[in-house]
Design a protein around this motif. Structure first.
Motif, PDB file in Angstrom:
ATOM      1  N   HIS A 241      -5.999   4.833  -7.673  1.00 24.07           N
ATOM      2  CA  HIS A 241      -4.693   4.635  -7.451  1.00 24.07           C
ATOM      3  C   HIS A 241      -3.947   3.563  -7.748  1.00 24.07           C
ATOM      4  CE1 HIS A 241      -5.579   8.139  -3.703  1.00 24.07           C
ATOM      5  NE2 HIS A 241      -4.937   8.375  -5.197  1.00 24.07           N
ATOM      6  N   GLU A 242      -4.764   2.568  -7.657  1.00 15.61           N
ATOM      7  CA  GLU A 242      -4.307   1.058  -7.536  1.00 15.61           C
ATOM      8  C   GLU A 242      -3.737   1.010  -9.282  1.00 15.61           C
ATOM      9  OE1 GLU A 242      -6.261  -2.006  -4.148  1.00 15.61           O
ATOM     10  OE2 GLU A 242      -7.099  -1.680  -6.144  1.00 15.61           O
ATOM     11  N   GLY A 243      -4.768   1.484 -10.342  1.00 18.81           N
ATOM     12  CA  GLY A 243      -4.547   1.404 -11.281  1.00 18.81           C
ATOM     13  C   GLY A 243      -3.680   2.608 -11.863  1.00 18.81           C
ATOM     14  N   ALA A 244      -3.523   3.675 -11.432  1.00 21.69           N
ATOM     15  CA  ALA A 244      -2.420   4.395 -12.198  1.00 21.69           C
ATOM     16  C   ALA A 244      -0.769   4.216 -11.666  1.00 21.69           C
ATOM     17  CB  ALA A 244      -2.795   5.654 -11.242  1.00 21.69           C
ATOM     18  N   ALA A 245      -2.085   3.159 -10.197  1.00 22.33           N
ATOM     19  CA  ALA A 245       0.314   2.481 -10.150  1.00 22.33           C
ATOM     20  C   ALA A 245       0.417   1.882 -10.907  1.00 22.33           C
ATOM     21  CB  ALA A 245      -0.006   1.970  -8.529  1.00 22.33           C
ATOM     22  N   SER A 246      -0.211   0.902 -11.542  1.00 22.19           N
ATOM     23  CA  SER A 246      -0.131  -0.823 -12.531  1.00 22.19           C
ATOM     24  C   SER A 246       0.250   0.000 -13.587  1.00 22.19           C
ATOM     25  CB  SER A 246      -1.008  -1.168 -12.226  1.00 22.19           C
ATOM     26  OG  SER A 246      -2.309  -0.216 -12.894  1.00 22.19           O
ATOM     27  N   GLY A 247      -0.154   1.266 -14.235  1.00 25.09           N
ATOM     28  CA  GLY A 247       0.143   1.705 -15.990  1.00 25.09           C
ATOM     29  C   GLY A 247      -1.089   2.412 -16.388  1.00 25.09           C
TER      30      GLY A 247
ATOM     31  N   GLU B 278       2.362   3.842   0.171  1.00 18.73           N
ATOM     32  CA  GLU B 278       2.025   1.693  -0.007  1.00 18.73           C
ATOM     33  C   GLU B 278       1.507   1.012  -1.521  1.00 18.73           C
ATOM     34  OE1 GLU B 278      -2.097   4.223   1.806  1.00 18.73           O
ATOM     35  OE2 GLU B 278       0.595   4.160   1.789  1.00 18.73           O
ATOM     36  N   LEU B 279       0.873   1.664  -1.785  1.00 20.82           N
ATOM     37  CA  LEU B 279      -0.236   1.212  -3.287  1.00 20.82           C
ATOM     38  C   LEU B 279       1.468   1.824  -4.370  1.00 20.82           C
ATOM     39  CD1 LEU B 279      -2.772   2.160  -2.882  1.00 20.82           C
ATOM     40  CD2 LEU B 279      -2.171   0.128  -2.703  1.00 20.82           C
ATOM     41  N   GLY B 280       2.632   2.824  -4.397  1.00 17.25           N
ATOM     42  CA  GLY B 280       3.849   2.211  -5.361  1.00 17.25           C
ATOM     43  C   GLY B 280       3.947   3.833  -6.046  1.00 17.25           C
ATOM     44  N   GLY B 281       3.446   4.679  -5.291  1.00 20.00           N
ATOM     45  CA  GLY B 281       3.529   5.665  -5.644  1.00 20.00           C
ATOM     46  C   GLY B 281       4.166   7.076  -4.909  1.00 20.00           C
ATOM     47  N   ALA B 282       3.694   8.631  -5.251  1.00 22.35           N
ATOM     48  CA  ALA B 282       5.078   9.349  -4.418  1.00 22.35           C
ATOM     49  C   ALA B 282       3.851   9.916  -3.150  1.00 22.35           C
ATOM     50  CB  ALA B 282       4.629  10.591  -5.079  1.00 22.35           C
ATOM     51  N   GLY B 283       2.613   9.581  -3.220  1.00 27.21           N
ATOM     52  CA  GLY B 283       1.639  10.260  -1.670  1.00 27.21           C
ATOM     53  C   GLY B 283       1.676  11.792  -1.693  1.00 27.21           C
ATOM     54  N   LEU B 284       1.901  12.489  -2.797  1.00 33.44           N
ATOM     55  CA  LEU B 284       2.029  13.790  -3.097  1.00 33.44           C
ATOM     56  C   LEU B 284       0.621  14.490  -2.409  1.00 33.44           C
ATOM     57  CD1 LEU B 284       4.499  15.047  -5.736  1.00 33.44           C
ATOM     58  CD2 LEU B 284       4.638  14.169  -3.421  1.00 33.44           C
ATOM     59  N   GLY B 285       0.301  15.698  -2.261  1.00 38.84           N
ATOM     60  CA  GLY B 285      -1.016  16.524  -1.789  1.00 38.84           C
ATOM     61  C   GLY B 285      -1.174  17.183  -2.950  1.00 38.84           C
ATOM     62  N   LEU B 286      -1.925  17.827  -3.146  1.00 44.09           N
ATOM     63  CA  LEU B 286      -2.838  18.599  -3.889  1.00 44.09           C
ATOM     64  C   LEU B 286      -2.086  19.847  -4.461  1.00 44.09           C
ATOM     65  CD1 LEU B 286      -4.659  19.345  -6.483  1.00 44.09           C
ATOM     66  CD2 LEU B 286      -6.275  20.399  -4.583  1.00 44.09           C
ATOM     67  N   ALA B 287      -1.322  20.895  -3.413  1.00 43.61           N
ATOM     68  CA  ALA B 287      -0.763  21.531  -3.089  1.00 43.61           C
ATOM     69  C   ALA B 287       0.774  21.104  -3.994  1.00 43.61           C
ATOM     70  CB  ALA B 287      -0.363  22.243  -1.774  1.00 43.61           C
TER      71      ALA B 287
ATOM     72  N   GLU C  21       8.378   9.629 -21.016  1.00 43.60           N
ATOM     73  CA  GLU C  21       8.927  10.150 -19.898  1.00 43.60           C
ATOM     74  C   GLU C  21       8.337  10.173 -18.886  1.00 43.60           C
ATOM     75  OE1 GLU C  21      12.755  11.093 -20.772  1.00 43.60           O
ATOM     76  OE2 GLU C  21      11.529  12.029 -22.278  1.00 43.60           O
ATOM     77  N   LEU C  22       7.516  11.019 -18.492  1.00 45.55           N
ATOM     78  CA  LEU C  22       6.531  11.084 -17.313  1.00 45.55           C
ATOM     79  C   LEU C  22       6.685   9.693 -16.397  1.00 45.55           C
ATOM     80  CD1 LEU C  22       4.410  14.398 -18.289  1.00 45.55           C
ATOM     81  CD2 LEU C  22       6.343  14.272 -16.865  1.00 45.55           C
ATOM     82  N   ARG C  23       5.177   8.745 -17.487  1.00 45.99           N
ATOM     83  CA  ARG C  23       5.753   7.743 -16.270  1.00 45.99           C
ATOM     84  C   ARG C  23       6.501   6.910 -15.818  1.00 45.99           C
ATOM     85  NH1 ARG C  23       2.642   4.888 -20.345  1.00 45.99           N
ATOM     86  NH2 ARG C  23       0.571   5.247 -19.613  1.00 45.99           N
ATOM     87  N   ASP C  24       8.190   6.471 -16.402  1.00 48.95           N
ATOM     88  CA  ASP C  24       9.212   6.473 -15.835  1.00 48.95           C
ATOM     89  C   ASP C  24       9.279   7.115 -14.511  1.00 48.95           C
ATOM     90  OD1 ASP C  24       9.071   4.223 -18.496  1.00 48.95           O
ATOM     91  OD2 ASP C  24      10.309   5.349 -19.567  1.00 48.95           O
ATOM     92  N   ALA C  25       9.080   8.363 -15.023  1.00 50.65           N
ATOM     93  CA  ALA C  25       9.378   8.858 -13.800  1.00 50.65           C
ATOM     94  C   ALA C  25       8.621   9.347 -12.565  1.00 50.65           C
ATOM     95  CB  ALA C  25       9.717  10.344 -13.682  1.00 50.65           C
TER      96      ALA C  25
ATOM     97  N   VAL D 138      -4.878   8.128 -26.052  1.00 48.41           N
ATOM     98  CA  VAL D 138      -3.829   6.373 -25.045  1.00 48.41           C
ATOM     99  C   VAL D 138      -5.302   6.279 -23.210  1.00 48.41           C
ATOM    100  CG1 VAL D 138      -2.170   7.564 -26.206  1.00 48.41           C
ATOM    101  CG2 VAL D 138      -3.021   8.816 -23.818  1.00 48.41           C
ATOM    102  N   TRP D 139      -5.839   6.966 -23.258  1.00 48.10           N
ATOM    103  CA  TRP D 139      -6.599   6.612 -22.053  1.00 48.10           C
ATOM    104  C   TRP D 139      -7.090   5.023 -22.533  1.00 48.10           C
ATOM    105  CZ3 TRP D 139     -11.437   4.215 -22.008  1.00 48.10           C
ATOM    106  CH2 TRP D 139     -11.877   5.270 -23.359  1.00 48.10           C
TER     107      TRP D 139
END
Length: 385
Positions: free
Chosen positions: A103-109, A49-58, A35-39, A154-155
């Motif tokens: 980043h590219e890997g995380a965006a692709s699952g 630009e790579l398909g993520g949220a672009g959030l910062g550490l804070a 569910e977290l992955r889907d969200a 799962v990693w």
């Protein structure tokens, strides 16, 4: 968009509803991860630009506090994936693209795990008992044993370090990423007091190969100002502090709820009217209240490229130390406010009581924190006579 959109109330409550069974059955929370992955949660740090949220550490630290209020083990497991994606962001902000593939890997699952801890290795980032053998094509083969490898079942990619001792006069610590393969054995040995859902199993490496393009650093042993080391330490410590602060918040909320609903036979009023209970809850709230602010400020400093110089490491390690000690104290007090019912394993506070104990075992441990802070303020031992 509010950051809470990545962890809406309905998702949080579904995760909360599963936490007790995950703990009781000592299993990995596969449903939570799905569910977290889907969200989009696994791509929080990934640039848009790579398909993520672009959030910062804070922002991610605030979300991890929120997730930990529902399921500490899920939050701690996901933390380790977020550490690597967060380190990729720290490097990118400093014009270093070495971890763009993360980043590219995380965006692709892809799911990234953290393979740094080793039994008896109190050097942590500054040394390793794992052998890193260079190969003719620039890849490295890793042989050794890593412990506390969260996300064990799962990693898909393991970020790790090992020592290349080919040149005995100039050994190097090599940081790289290995894919899951037949050269990697994940032991089914996670049977612990708390944080059971992290499934932080022991990982055996039998010549596991990191391709040349996944070898990201070769550094001398010992403390090092390299941005990768800073990135690992800063993101790891801030996100750990966030998880345990989230546990404290949940314990405080449960204590308040219980105090308002329990009625004293002696006085006929709720425990929220009892002066001793009120003092106890007030002390809990005062202790908790400082940490979200501290986490947010230090995380913003990382995001904003602040320069704390030699104070970075003592401040980061002290933040983690304050968070875990505060959380343990708050949970202890919440147990007393709730009374004897909290001693039953079916009670959520009982689980939080066990989960929060894990905080003291993560680096930096209390001894290294105090050493780092003392050195920062007093100088190293023997520096003055």
């Amino acid at each position: 968009m509010s950051v809470d959109a990545f962890l809406p109330d309905d998702l949080l409550e579904r995760i909360r509803s599963r936490a007790a069974s995950v703990d009781a059955e000592n299993r990995f929370p596969d449903e939570d991860l799905a569910e977290l992955r889907d969200a989009g949660y696994l791509a929080l740090f990934v640039p848009p630009e790579l398909g993520g949220a672009g959030l910062g550490l804070a922002e991610v630290a605030a979300l991890q506090q929120r997730l930990a209020t529902a399921a500490p083990a899920t939050a701690l497991a996901v933390n380790m994936h977020l550490v690597w994606t967060g380190v990729a962001s720290v490097l990118a902000a400093r014009d270093d693209d070495a971890l763009r593939f993360v980043h590219e890997g995380a965006a692709s699952g892809e799911v990234f795990a953290f393979g740094i801890s080793e039994a008896g290795n109190d050097l942590v980032l500054f040394g390793s008992d794992t052998q890193a053998a260079p190969q003719p094509d620039g890849s490295y083969a890793f042989t050794g044993t890593k412990i506390f490898t969260s996300l064990g079942p799962v990693w898909t990619q393991l970020g790790l370090h090992g020592v290349d001792a080919t040149d005995t006069a100039d050994p190097r610590i090599v940081y790289a990423f290995v894919p899951r393969s037949d050269a990697v054995v994940t032991r089914d040995d996670w049977d612990t007091l708390g944080m059971r859902g992290t499934q932080s199993r022991t990982t055996e490496l039998h010549g596991a190969v990191a391709p040349a393009d996944r070898v990201v650093r070769s550094l001398p042993p010992g403390p090092n100002p390299d941005p990768l080391v800073f990135g690992i330490f800063s993101v790891f410590e801030v996100l750990l502090a966030a998880v345990y602060t989230g546990i404290a918040r949940r314990a405080l909320d449960l204590a308040v709820e219980t105090a308002k609903t329990r009625t004293s036979k002696k006085t006929g009023t709720t425990y929220s009217q009892d002066p001793d209970i009120r003092r106890r809850v007030a002390d809990m709230a005062i202790a908790y209240d400082a940490l979200p602010v501290q986490i947010a400020q230090l995380a913003r400093d990382v995001d904003g490229l602040a320069d704390h110089g030699a104070m970075w490491f003592p401040r980061l390690s002290a933040l983690k130390h304050r968070a875990v000690t505060m959380a343990k104290e708050v949970v202890d007090e919440a147990m007393l406010v709730a009374g004897g019912s909290s001693y039953f394993t079916r009670n959520e506070l009982s689980r939080l009581y066990r989960d929060v104990l894990a905080g003291m075992f993560h680096p930096s441990d209390p001894e290294s924190v105090r050493s780092a802070v003392a050195n920062a303020w007093l100088g190293p031992v023997g520096a003055q006579r």
